[in-house]
Design an enzyme around this catalytic site. Sequence first.
Site, PDB file in Angstrom:
ATOM      1  N   GLU A  49       0.861  -1.199   0.000  1.00 30.80           N
ATOM      2  CA  GLU A  49       0.000   0.000   0.000  1.00 30.80           C
ATOM      3  C   GLU A  49       0.897   1.248   0.000  1.00 30.80           C
ATOM      4  O   GLU A  49       1.916   1.273   0.692  1.00 30.80           O
ATOM      5  CB  GLU A  49      -0.835  -0.032   1.289  1.00 30.80           C
ATOM      6  CG  GLU A  49      -1.680   1.189   1.554  1.00 30.80           C
ATOM      7  CD  GLU A  49      -2.311   1.153   2.969  1.00 30.80           C
ATOM      8  OE1 GLU A  49      -1.669   0.656   3.923  1.00 30.80           O
ATOM      9  OE2 GLU A  49      -3.454   1.626   3.107  1.00 30.80           O
ATOM     10  N   LYS A 139      -9.265   1.814  -2.098  1.00 34.45           N
ATOM     11  CA  LYS A 139      -9.500   1.268  -0.755  1.00 34.45           C
ATOM     12  C   LYS A 139     -10.856   1.703  -0.202  1.00 34.45           C
ATOM     13  O   LYS A 139     -11.169   2.908  -0.177  1.00 34.45           O
ATOM     14  CB  LYS A 139      -8.373   1.739   0.171  1.00 34.45           C
ATOM     15  CG  LYS A 139      -8.429   1.168   1.579  1.00 34.45           C
ATOM     16  CD  LYS A 139      -7.172   1.586   2.348  1.00 34.45           C
ATOM     17  CE  LYS A 139      -7.083   0.992   3.730  1.00 34.45           C
ATOM     18  NZ  LYS A 139      -5.831   1.367   4.420  1.00 34.45           N
ATOM     19  N   CYS A 210      -4.813  -3.197   2.549  1.00 33.73           N
ATOM     20  CA  CYS A 210      -4.567  -3.196   3.995  1.00 33.73           C
ATOM     21  C   CYS A 210      -5.798  -3.504   4.838  1.00 33.73           C
ATOM     22  O   CYS A 210      -6.221  -4.637   4.933  1.00 33.73           O
ATOM     23  CB  CYS A 210      -3.916  -1.879   4.406  1.00 33.73           C
ATOM     24  SG  CYS A 210      -3.197  -2.013   6.061  1.00 33.73           S
TER      25      CYS A 210
HETATM   26  N1  CDV Z   1      -3.101   1.065   6.519  1.00 32.79           N
HETATM   27  C1  CDV Z   1      -4.029   0.410   7.245  1.00 32.79           C
HETATM   28  O1  CDV Z   1      -5.150   0.197   6.806  1.00 32.79           O
HETATM   29  N2  CDV Z   1      -3.663   0.040   8.490  1.00 32.79           N
HETATM   30  C2  CDV Z   1      -4.560  -0.598   9.413  1.00 32.79           C
HETATM   31  C3  CDV Z   1      -4.139  -0.367  10.834  1.00 32.79           C
HETATM   32  C4  CDV Z   1      -4.257   1.052  11.200  1.00 32.79           C
HETATM   33  C5  CDV Z   1      -4.967  -1.179  11.805  1.00 32.79           C
HETATM   34  C6  CDV Z   1      -4.672  -2.090   9.183  1.00 32.79           C
HETATM   35  O2  CDV Z   1      -5.805  -2.582   9.183  1.00 32.79           O
HETATM   36  O3  CDV Z   1      -3.669  -2.793   9.113  1.00 32.79           O
END
Ligand code: CDV
Length: 357
Positions: A49, A139, A210
């Site tokens: 990401e 996202k 993510c």
């Molecule tokens: N970049 C992210 O989405 N990070 C989140 C953290 C903040 C919990 C994740 O779900 O890994």
Amino acid sequence: MSSRQFTVAAAQLGPVKSLTTPRPETLARMIKLLEEAALKSVKLVVFPELTFTTFFPGYIIESAEEIAKFFEPASPAKPYAILTSPNAEPLIDKATELGIDISFGYGERWTADDGKVTDYNTAVYYSASQKRCIAKYRKIHLPGRYEPDTRPGVTQQLEKRYFTPGDLGFQAFRVPGLIEGALKSEDSAALGASEDTQGKGDPVLGMLICNDRRWAEGWRCYGLQGIELLLDGYNTTAFAPQYEGSNAEQEDEALFHHRLSCQAGSYQNACFSVHSGKAGEEDHGSLIASSCIVDPNGHIITESKTKDDELVYATIDLEKCRKGKERVFAFDKHRRVEHYSRLVDQVGVKEPALLSR
Ligand code: CDV
């Protein structure tokens, strides 16, 4: 080799230290990983990401001019302008030269035809054989907060400040050039109407970014499109001073939840998945590593061993998706959609009414 085998990789990046880390430095690291991938006959490399920079939502950036530096412009006329951005072009050129498909994340500043500007946390899929991007994902689940946490010394997570939730949904796509002899629409037209073509065409892929990997809803949207390989880049906080537990305890828990989400998603949708992280100590805080490749039974086939730049690769056989898709997770046989309306009608929790004494 079965006809549905090919080698994939997660290109884990160690930290991109600060908001001012020179872009060419990071690009050179990415290109080095691509060159290593070529030596291992990798056909597809997944980068993290927001690959090209430090995880900027971890910082309070006040100036609009400074924020703009972390976004790549795009518009309906040039949806994939990233390909010719000086910040990405050398990577694209290298991927084309080596014949390796890549997916990578970046901040996208979208200007619509009516002039409205929207910022997204985006990933694209670049096909080396087609010499173009064939898919884009924005996202959907943005974690963190809009207003910075004002307590001294805390780790910030400001994705809700810098991005708008993605508007493209979970759209699976087929990738040409990864599998020789894949069934094409012309072949299928020549087959009888009852011939099952599932699992025979070019691979079905999808992307998450993510935090999305923690949500069963996105995985299932892809599962319902027959996904065989899911790509995911991440920057996941290892520990933060405002949370309970020692740094080591928090990191262990973060790693447990990362693996649990990736393994459950792959198993429940009978697909492989590649998870590629940015790891280690950046100026805003600490990120977990554990970039990994997961099989359709939910097993981690391979995982990074460092918090540095590291290529994590494996040869996968998409034929292995068939067992789950045809037995336990044969959706057409077993799903009971008449009971699932709550999933789309409701956002927050509504508990049953309180009991009387
Ligand atoms: N970049 C992210 O989405 N990070 C989140 C953290 C903040 C919990 C994740 O779900 O890994």
